[in-house]
Design an enzyme around this catalytic site. Sequence first.
Site, PDB file in Angstrom:
ATOM      1  N   ASP A 159       0.805  -1.173   0.170  1.00 56.45           N
ATOM      2  CA  ASP A 159      -0.033  -0.080   0.127  1.00 56.45           C
ATOM      3  C   ASP A 159       0.373   1.726   0.341  1.00 56.45           C
ATOM      4  O   ASP A 159       0.382   2.186  -0.647  1.00 56.45           O
ATOM      5  CB  ASP A 159      -0.480  -0.092   1.205  1.00 56.45           C
ATOM      6  CG  ASP A 159      -1.947  -1.361   1.391  1.00 56.45           C
ATOM      7  OD1 ASP A 159      -2.439  -1.978   0.456  1.00 56.45           O
ATOM      8  OD2 ASP A 159      -1.510  -1.900   1.751  1.00 56.45           O
ATOM      9  N   HIS A 187      -5.161  -3.526   5.932  1.00 52.11           N
ATOM     10  CA  HIS A 187      -5.110  -3.510   4.826  1.00 52.11           C
ATOM     11  C   HIS A 187      -6.687  -4.130   4.334  1.00 52.11           C
ATOM     12  O   HIS A 187      -6.466  -4.946   3.907  1.00 52.11           O
ATOM     13  CB  HIS A 187      -3.670  -4.659   4.844  1.00 52.11           C
ATOM     14  CG  HIS A 187      -3.670  -5.258   3.491  1.00 52.11           C
ATOM     15  ND1 HIS A 187      -3.133  -4.436   2.225  1.00 52.11           N
ATOM     16  CD2 HIS A 187      -3.475  -6.237   2.567  1.00 52.11           C
ATOM     17  CE1 HIS A 187      -3.151  -4.947   1.101  1.00 52.11           C
ATOM     18  NE2 HIS A 187      -3.464  -6.441   1.226  1.00 52.11           N
TER      19      HIS A 187
END
Length: 332
Positions: A159, A187
């Site tokens: 990410d 996440h």
Amino acid sequence: MSDPVKVLVTGAAGQIAYSLLYSIAKGDVFGEKQPISLVLLDIPPMMAVLDGVVMELQDCALPLLAEVIPTADEAAAFKDIDVALLVGAQPRRQGMERKDLLKANVKIFKSQGAALDAHAKKTVKVVVVGNPANTNALVISKFAPSIPKENFSCLTRLDQNRAQAQVASKLGISNENVQRTIIWGNHSSTQFPDLAHAVVHVNGKLMPAQEAIKDDNWVKNDFIQTVQTRGGAVIQARKLSSAMSAAKAICDHVRDWWFGTGERWVSMGIISKGDYGIQEGLMYSFPVQIGTDKVVQVVPGLTISDFAREKLDATQAELIEERDCAFSFLEA
């Protein structure tokens, strides 16, 4: 040459591992002089495929690869390992609710936690990649009580890399000229990609990223949404989940944990100690720095705006709900 570092990769017959194993074995993670012993764990139906992966690793003729051990036995897989890269997990299938996914993965990570506790070195570094990564990491840490909580992490570096790339693309600069992008929380689509503290090199000058971007709407809307939903966009385009980029992020995560970050900040899911008002004991992504002693420290003293506070709390709420749901299955 030193003794081999023993590295376990689970889900080793899968597509992420297919991109990951070569990078580990050729020295991209632990250094170009560090021999590697690879342990490859997968479920019994995947053993024939795993045999093919072993053949390919052998055929690469890599000088650092001391041995490859394919197995479907958890006790053998976790025996005396230095690093555990837990890529394998029950995938979310069509029609499956998130609680169904949690229930399936609780069983997997409870079992792996017990094996880790019984057989791994107590200094083992654990990285959970299989989703839901934060909660899976929390579960495995619960069932490996003899391993320090500081030795568990989950992957949010993908990410971070996605966020960094979006900023670089927006400004037309190289990725190395973007620093201190932060991923807070889970996440998942509630994660908070934060540019409030990011800096960029533009035309030889170091400046705050938001000052260089000059587009507050993009920062607070398009940027965040793009990073939050990037995994889904890859699936829609490729008909498969992220593999190459996930493998690269795992390498980044482990290499920084192994060698340290220096002055750089990186994002990593770790067990919260209460920093930034996040409930103690949650597996939550923070900006961290890592010393050469492999000790992970949350970057202190960052100013959290009201906008950011709302985002941090929202992803925390999802993680609490996931944790409580997963633990309810353990108690059933």
